[in-house]
Design a protein around this motif. Structure first.
Motif, PDB file in Angstrom:
ATOM      1  N   ALA A   1       0.712  -1.186  -0.210  1.00  0.00           N
ATOM      2  CA  ALA A   1       0.173  -0.231   0.485  1.00  0.00           C
ATOM      3  C   ALA A   1       0.683   1.507   0.412  1.00  0.00           C
ATOM      4  O   ALA A   1       0.237   2.651  -0.462  1.00  0.00           O
ATOM      5  CB  ALA A   1      -0.656   0.108   1.289  1.00  0.00           C
ATOM      6  N   GLN A   2       2.016   1.435   0.438  1.00  0.00           N
ATOM      7  CA  GLN A   2       3.092   2.097   0.399  1.00  0.00           C
ATOM      8  C   GLN A   2       3.716   2.352  -0.818  1.00  0.00           C
ATOM      9  O   GLN A   2       5.178   3.040  -0.893  1.00  0.00           O
ATOM     10  CB  GLN A   2       4.369   2.492   1.889  1.00  0.00           C
ATOM     11  CG  GLN A   2       2.812   2.471   3.215  1.00  0.00           C
ATOM     12  CD  GLN A   2       4.369   1.805   4.474  1.00  0.00           C
ATOM     13  OE1 GLN A   2       5.340   2.369   4.283  1.00  0.00           O
ATOM     14  NE2 GLN A   2       3.418   2.006   5.645  1.00  0.00           N
ATOM     15  N   GLY A   3       3.598   1.589  -2.012  1.00  0.00           N
ATOM     16  CA  GLY A   3       4.490   1.249  -2.833  1.00  0.00           C
ATOM     17  C   GLY A   3       5.627   0.539  -3.130  1.00  0.00           C
ATOM     18  O   GLY A   3       6.185   1.117  -4.214  1.00  0.00           O
ATOM     19  N   ALA A   4       5.845  -0.350  -1.931  1.00  0.00           N
ATOM     20  CA  ALA A   4       7.059  -1.517  -2.547  1.00  0.00           C
ATOM     21  C   ALA A   4       6.185  -2.694  -2.921  1.00  0.00           C
ATOM     22  O   ALA A   4       5.337  -2.492  -3.662  1.00  0.00           O
ATOM     23  CB  ALA A   4       7.180  -2.356  -0.793  1.00  0.00           C
TER      24      ALA A   4
ATOM     25  N   ALA B   1       5.441  -1.462   9.708  1.00  0.00           N
ATOM     26  CA  ALA B   1       6.185  -1.209   8.627  1.00  0.00           C
ATOM     27  C   ALA B   1       6.412  -0.130   7.878  1.00  0.00           C
ATOM     28  O   ALA B   1       4.983   0.439   7.942  1.00  0.00           O
ATOM     29  CB  ALA B   1       6.535  -2.603   7.309  1.00  0.00           C
ATOM     30  N   GLN B   2       7.239   0.085   6.863  1.00  0.00           N
ATOM     31  CA  GLN B   2       7.459   1.084   6.474  1.00  0.00           C
ATOM     32  C   GLN B   2       8.115   1.336   5.313  1.00  0.00           C
ATOM     33  O   GLN B   2       9.664   0.352   5.324  1.00  0.00           O
ATOM     34  CB  GLN B   2       7.679   2.713   7.208  1.00  0.00           C
ATOM     35  CG  GLN B   2       8.089   4.163   6.376  1.00  0.00           C
ATOM     36  CD  GLN B   2       8.833   4.934   7.825  1.00  0.00           C
ATOM     37  OE1 GLN B   2      10.066   4.661   7.962  1.00  0.00           O
ATOM     38  NE2 GLN B   2       8.703   5.589   8.433  1.00  0.00           N
ATOM     39  N   TRP B   3       8.272   1.986   4.503  1.00  0.00           N
ATOM     40  CA  TRP B   3       8.574   2.197   3.049  1.00  0.00           C
ATOM     41  C   TRP B   3       9.193   2.746   2.743  1.00  0.00           C
ATOM     42  O   TRP B   3       8.139   4.447   2.375  1.00  0.00           O
ATOM     43  CB  TRP B   3       7.225   1.445   1.944  1.00  0.00           C
ATOM     44  CG  TRP B   3       8.438   1.436   0.182  1.00  0.00           C
ATOM     45  CD1 TRP B   3       8.174   2.474  -1.308  1.00  0.00           C
ATOM     46  CD2 TRP B   3       9.056   0.529  -0.121  1.00  0.00           C
ATOM     47  NE1 TRP B   3       8.186   1.966  -1.876  1.00  0.00           N
ATOM     48  CE2 TRP B   3       9.336   1.070  -1.378  1.00  0.00           C
ATOM     49  CE3 TRP B   3       9.847  -0.867   0.314  1.00  0.00           C
ATOM     50  CZ2 TRP B   3      10.197   0.483  -2.551  1.00  0.00           C
ATOM     51  CZ3 TRP B   3       9.950  -1.304  -0.327  1.00  0.00           C
ATOM     52  CH2 TRP B   3      11.207  -0.794  -1.911  1.00  0.00           C
ATOM     53  N   ALA B   4      10.606   3.162   2.521  1.00  0.00           N
ATOM     54  CA  ALA B   4      10.982   4.999   2.880  1.00  0.00           C
ATOM     55  C   ALA B   4      12.218   4.809   2.075  1.00  0.00           C
ATOM     56  O   ALA B   4      12.395   3.664   1.813  1.00  0.00           O
ATOM     57  CB  ALA B   4      11.345   5.648   4.156  1.00  0.00           C
ATOM     58  N   PRO B   5      12.482   6.453   1.593  1.00  0.00           N
ATOM     59  CA  PRO B   5      14.443   5.884   1.307  1.00  0.00           C
ATOM     60  C   PRO B   5      15.247   5.151   1.427  1.00  0.00           C
ATOM     61  O   PRO B   5      16.373   4.621   0.705  1.00  0.00           O
ATOM     62  CB  PRO B   5      14.259   7.934   0.655  1.00  0.00           C
ATOM     63  CG  PRO B   5      13.212   8.265   0.517  1.00  0.00           C
ATOM     64  CD  PRO B   5      12.781   7.605   1.616  1.00  0.00           C
ATOM     65  N   LEU B   6      14.860   5.963   3.192  1.00  0.00           N
ATOM     66  CA  LEU B   6      16.491   5.250   3.985  1.00  0.00           C
ATOM     67  C   LEU B   6      15.183   4.492   5.035  1.00  0.00           C
ATOM     68  O   LEU B   6      14.714   4.194   5.377  1.00  0.00           O
ATOM     69  CB  LEU B   6      17.090   6.170   4.270  1.00  0.00           C
ATOM     70  CG  LEU B   6      17.497   7.149   3.884  1.00  0.00           C
ATOM     71  CD1 LEU B   6      17.990   8.020   4.421  1.00  0.00           C
ATOM     72  CD2 LEU B   6      18.466   6.623   2.796  1.00  0.00           C
ATOM     73  N   PRO B   7      16.720   3.207   5.349  1.00  0.00           N
ATOM     74  CA  PRO B   7      16.005   2.982   6.514  1.00  0.00           C
ATOM     75  C   PRO B   7      15.681   3.196   6.935  1.00  0.00           C
ATOM     76  O   PRO B   7      16.343   3.829   8.524  1.00  0.00           O
ATOM     77  CB  PRO B   7      16.974   1.335   6.848  1.00  0.00           C
ATOM     78  CG  PRO B   7      17.938   1.378   5.812  1.00  0.00           C
ATOM     79  CD  PRO B   7      18.210   3.003   5.000  1.00  0.00           C
TER      80      PRO B   7
END
Length: 384
Positions: free
Chosen positions: A47-50, A98-104
């Motif tokens: 849902a976050q774009g992964a 859970a999180q989808w982002a440019p950095l860990p």
């Protein structure tokens, strides 16, 4: 905290999936609950774009925890269809997320897995010692040492021959204490233990402590238990917790002192995002201080592909010649820079603040400690 173990997270570009899973509950329904967690985390990332491959890799990794007996939890960091790092946690997270982002998203890891001091518990008596290796995740035998077995005990006689016997007893005790200290020093070097807990009668503990190398004296704690006593888990946890608080308080004190400029007008510490970004670009951060509830921790900064490519404003990166840029949390961007330059990190907790207030003991100290570091982010600096 040594951040070297995070290095694999910065060897490849993002974006990254960061997932924290609570494994502290263990019932007959646990396998089914972990299966549901795996599906939920994969859906959340999607849902976050992964990408599908990364969602699948995370889901499979959580599925593999269905029968795990891990007492706290696990963090998972994945990209391009692969889980790159999955460290166990020393404390359970507040729910699965859970999180989808440019950095860990690694700042929570500092709180959930950091400062897990490894202890050697040495059960000391006049004949020798047994060693245990203890941490939040480990409890195992670590060997020991057997000294001279005779003579060990004093007598009540006072004639000349018995005085000679008493001297031999004293020599035996001293010999055994020296052997225990030598073995304990070797064990500490081999295991990298952060804390040495001596258990036994007062005299035996003191004799061993006095014979340890000077470099180990700050690591020693003496437990008020007699010979034959075994430390409970809560005893070890109290000692470990006190060690972490004392170390954090000492670093905060050092930070407070370093904020004042020296004779050359240079401060040894900075705080606030703009100053930290500048220090990171110049590779001058020696230890990064993070207060997770501080407002600056989630402030937006801009990053490029390399760890030292970060700026407060996107246009600043273009001025530096970076064509590609992404927004990121300030704490995660600064941690990336810290890892790249072999800097350490310190999580600032309310307990450490309280210890500083008590130690400083001056008017306004409570207010100063509450604001360390201002905004929640600071750093002790290194100068070239």
């Amino acid at each position: 905290m040594d951040l070297a173990f995070l290095q694999p997270l910065y060897e490849h570009p993002g974006p990254w999936a960061s997932v924290y899973v609570d494994t502290s509950r263990h019932t007959e329904d646990t396998p089914h609950e972990r299966h549901l967690t795996a599906r939920a985390m994969a859906r959340e990332l999607a849902a976050q774009g992964a990408d599908e491959a990364t969602c699948r890799a995370v889901g499979n990794a959580i599925e593999e925890l269905r029968h795990s007996s891990e007492p706290h939890g696990r963090a998972l960091f994945a990209r391009a269809g692969e889980v790159v790092l999955d460290p166990p946690l020393a404390r359970a997270p507040q729910g699965d997320w859970a999180q989808w982002a440019p950095l860990p998203r690694v700042t929570p890891l500092l709180e959930l897995a950091s400062e897990d001091p490894v202890c050697i518990v040495a059960y000391v008596d006049r004949k020798g010692a047994d060693f245990e290796l203890r941490s939040a995740l480990v409890s195992r035998d670590a060997g020991g040492v057997t000294g001279r077995q005779w003579p060990i005990h004093r007598t009540s006689s006072v004639d000349w021959s018995e005085r000679h016997f008493q001297l031999r007893v004293e020599n035996t005790w001293e010999h055994n204490a020296a052997e225990i200290a030598d073995a304990l020093a070797v064990c500490q070097e081999e295991t990298g233990a952060d804390l040495l807990i001596l258990v036994g009668e007062d005299r035996e503990r003191r004799s061993v402590r006095e014979r340890l190398p000077q470099r180990l004296h700050p690591l020693v704690v003496e437990a008020p238990h007699g010979a034959g006593s075994r430390l409970l888990d809560e005893d070890v946890e109290r000692a470990r917790g006190r060690h972490v608080r004392d170390r954090a308080a000492a670093e905060l004190e050092r930070f407070l002192a370093a904020r004042a400029p020296d004779e050359e007008g240079r401060a040894g510490a900075v705080e606030g995002v703009p100053a930290l970004v500048e220090a990171a670009r110049e590779h001058r951060i020696d230890e990064l201080l993070i207060r997770p509830d501080g407002p600056d921790a989630h402030r937006e900064v801009w990053i490029g592909e390399d760890p030292d490519q970060l700026a407060v404003r996107r246009t600043d990166l273009k001025i530096l010649g970076e064509q590609n840029s992404w927004s990121a949390r300030a704490d995660d961007a600064l941690i990336r820079s810290a890892v790249a330059t072999d800097a350490a990190a310190l999580l600032v907790t309310p307990e450490a603040d309280e210890a500083v207030r008590v130690e400083v003991g001056a008017p306004g100290a409570a207010r100063a400690a509450d604001e360390v570091p201002v905004g929640g982010l600071g750093a002790l600096l290194r100068w070239k």
